[in-house]
Design a protein around this motif. Structure first.
Motif, PDB file in Angstrom:
ATOM      1  N   SER A  60      26.079 -25.999  39.809  1.00  0.00           N
ATOM      2  CA  SER A  60      25.575 -27.362  40.761  1.00  0.00           C
ATOM      3  C   SER A  60      26.040 -27.160  42.014  1.00  0.00           C
ATOM      4  CB  SER A  60      26.014 -28.629  40.215  1.00  0.00           C
ATOM      5  OG  SER A  60      27.478 -28.382  39.959  1.00  0.00           O
ATOM      6  N   TRP A  64      25.186 -24.668  47.613  1.00  0.00           N
ATOM      7  CA  TRP A  64      26.103 -25.159  48.801  1.00  0.00           C
ATOM      8  C   TRP A  64      27.064 -24.132  49.047  1.00  0.00           C
ATOM      9  CZ3 TRP A  64      29.809 -30.164  47.903  1.00  0.00           C
ATOM     10  CH2 TRP A  64      30.141 -30.746  49.216  1.00  0.00           C
ATOM     11  N   GLU A 183      21.039 -28.468  36.161  1.00  0.00           N
ATOM     12  CA  GLU A 183      22.497 -28.261  36.343  1.00  0.00           C
ATOM     13  C   GLU A 183      23.302 -27.293  35.404  1.00  0.00           C
ATOM     14  OE1 GLU A 183      26.072 -31.427  36.982  1.00  0.00           O
ATOM     15  OE2 GLU A 183      24.652 -32.058  36.245  1.00  0.00           O
ATOM     16  N   SER A 220      24.164 -40.985  47.473  1.00  0.00           N
ATOM     17  CA  SER A 220      22.662 -41.004  46.937  1.00  0.00           C
ATOM     18  C   SER A 220      22.281 -42.651  46.762  1.00  0.00           C
ATOM     19  CB  SER A 220      22.466 -40.333  45.558  1.00  0.00           C
ATOM     20  OG  SER A 220      22.608 -38.936  45.715  1.00  0.00           O
ATOM     21  N   SER A 251      17.570 -38.367  46.557  1.00  0.00           N
ATOM     22  CA  SER A 251      18.336 -37.863  45.632  1.00  0.00           C
ATOM     23  C   SER A 251      19.010 -38.758  44.632  1.00  0.00           C
ATOM     24  CB  SER A 251      19.394 -36.986  46.269  1.00  0.00           C
ATOM     25  OG  SER A 251      18.719 -35.993  46.961  1.00  0.00           O
ATOM     26  N   THR A 256      23.444 -32.052  44.967  1.00  0.00           N
ATOM     27  CA  THR A 256      23.562 -30.817  45.489  1.00  0.00           C
ATOM     28  C   THR A 256      22.500 -29.881  45.363  1.00  0.00           C
ATOM     29  OG1 THR A 256      25.111 -30.207  43.801  1.00  0.00           O
ATOM     30  CG2 THR A 256      26.105 -30.790  45.929  1.00  0.00           C
ATOM     31  N   LEU A 257      21.870 -30.255  44.133  1.00  0.00           N
ATOM     32  CA  LEU A 257      20.494 -29.584  43.682  1.00  0.00           C
ATOM     33  C   LEU A 257      19.256 -30.286  44.043  1.00  0.00           C
ATOM     34  CD1 LEU A 257      21.867 -28.111  40.265  1.00  0.00           C
ATOM     35  CD2 LEU A 257      21.937 -27.152  42.367  1.00  0.00           C
ATOM     36  N   ASP A 258      19.387 -31.561  44.619  1.00  0.00           N
ATOM     37  CA  ASP A 258      18.252 -32.198  44.733  1.00  0.00           C
ATOM     38  C   ASP A 258      17.798 -32.192  45.961  1.00  0.00           C
ATOM     39  OD1 ASP A 258      16.561 -34.356  43.679  1.00  0.00           O
ATOM     40  OD2 ASP A 258      18.269 -35.231  42.796  1.00  0.00           O
ATOM     41  N   ALA A 261      19.676 -31.767  49.413  1.00  0.00           N
ATOM     42  CA  ALA A 261      20.591 -30.733  49.522  1.00  0.00           C
ATOM     43  C   ALA A 261      20.738 -30.298  50.797  1.00  0.00           C
ATOM     44  CB  ALA A 261      20.326 -29.929  48.362  1.00  0.00           C
ATOM     45  N   GLN A 262      19.709 -30.084  51.482  1.00  0.00           N
ATOM     46  CA  GLN A 262      19.889 -29.136  52.700  1.00  0.00           C
ATOM     47  C   GLN A 262      20.484 -30.231  53.653  1.00  0.00           C
ATOM     48  OE1 GLN A 262      18.697 -26.128  53.061  1.00  0.00           O
ATOM     49  NE2 GLN A 262      20.060 -26.335  55.008  1.00  0.00           N
TER      50      GLN A 262
END
Length: 278
Positions: A60, A64, A183, A220, A251, A256-258, A261-262
């Motif tokens: 997860s 990052w 995840e 979020s 998100s 961090t994976l959604d 994330a960027q």
């Protein structure tokens, strides 16, 4: 290589990106490490310690961590005790073991880098706040993604009894809006372990005034794991006068994976550069 080995022994090889990765990079449950590259950061060695969340894994946090490593920062994403195995194993571990696992990693980073920044997702956010309170003299900044230090759920009051009657509840992992993302967390939520986490919240909240480092707080808009109880307590509790809240409108919990994330990657890289500039 054991994940609790010294940091300098965990850099197994250099990839085509020029980053040194853990040997088992392809294993989603293993720790991730990358060496600092001071030639990219003005000659300074900057370290970033990232912590994954409860029932989660370094998977997860790896994207990052890879983004920050590409900026030249030394990154460590340890695998917390009881994770990356089975949820039954996690049920035999407690909060203090997770703190004790991260603490020596932070100590070594402090000894081998010019500045260190912490970051955490969910329970990982609570863990890095604990470290920031305990090591306020040298933590340069704190990055939080949907951190958990409180809840409005009433059923947590039953955990002291429930944990002796049933071993687990349904999973909290994979609260991700983006399709096709995993995840790699547990399929059940172990009650003894999560009760240990919740018991740690009160002393952590009491010590939040010791957190003086700058904070960037990613939150979020739609989080099905951590409710709105934590944010006001953290913002009111810390002594830091430099707190930036960044909303994540697209998100769920594992941001961090959604889809956002960027935003986390870019804003955190800017944050690390700013708080370590002096």
């Amino acid at each position: 290589m054991p994940v609790d080995a010294p940091l300098h022994r965990r850099f197994a090889r250099r990839s085509h990106h020029g980053l040194r990765h853990n040997r088992a990079m392809t294993d989603v449950n293993t720790a991730f490490s990358a060496e600092a590259r001071p030639e990219l950061t003005g000659g300074k060695r900057i370290g970033v310690l990232l912590s994954h969340g409860f029932t989660g894994s370094p998977a997860s946090m790896r994207p990052w961590g890879e983004h920050l490593a590409a900026q030249g920062y030394g990154v460590a994403v340890p695998l917390l005790p009881g994770h990356g195995t089975t949820w039954q194993d996690l049920n035999r571990h407690v909060w203090q073991q997770w703190v004790d696992h991260l603490d020596p990693v932070l100590e070594e980073m402090h000894a081998t880098h010019d500045a260190v920044v912490l970051g955490g997702l969910s329970m990982g956010g609570a863990l890095v706040l604990r470290l920031a309170a305990d090591h306020a003299d040298y933590v340069a900044g704190v990055m939080l993604v949907n951190p958990a230090v409180a809840t409005k759920r009433l059923d947590v009051r039953l955990l002291p009894v429930l944990k002796h009657l049933v071993p687990s509840f349904p999973a909290i992992a994979n609260d991700i809006k983006k399709e096709g993302v995993d995840e790699h967390g547990y399929t059940r939520t172990p009650l003894k372990a999560i009760h240990s986490l919740i018991q740690a919240w009160r002393p952590l909240l009491a010590d939040l005034p010791s957190v003086t480092a700058p904070i960037i707080y990613f939150r979020s808009a739609d989080d099905h794991v951590v409710d709105e109880a934590s944010q006001p307590l953290i913002e009111a509790g810390v002594s830091s006068t430099d707190v930036t809240v960044v909303p994540l409108p697209d998100s769920y919990h594992v941001a961090t994976l959604d889809n956002d994330a960027q935003t986390i990657f870019d804003r955190s890289a800017e944050f690390v550069a700013r708080v370590t500039a002096g």
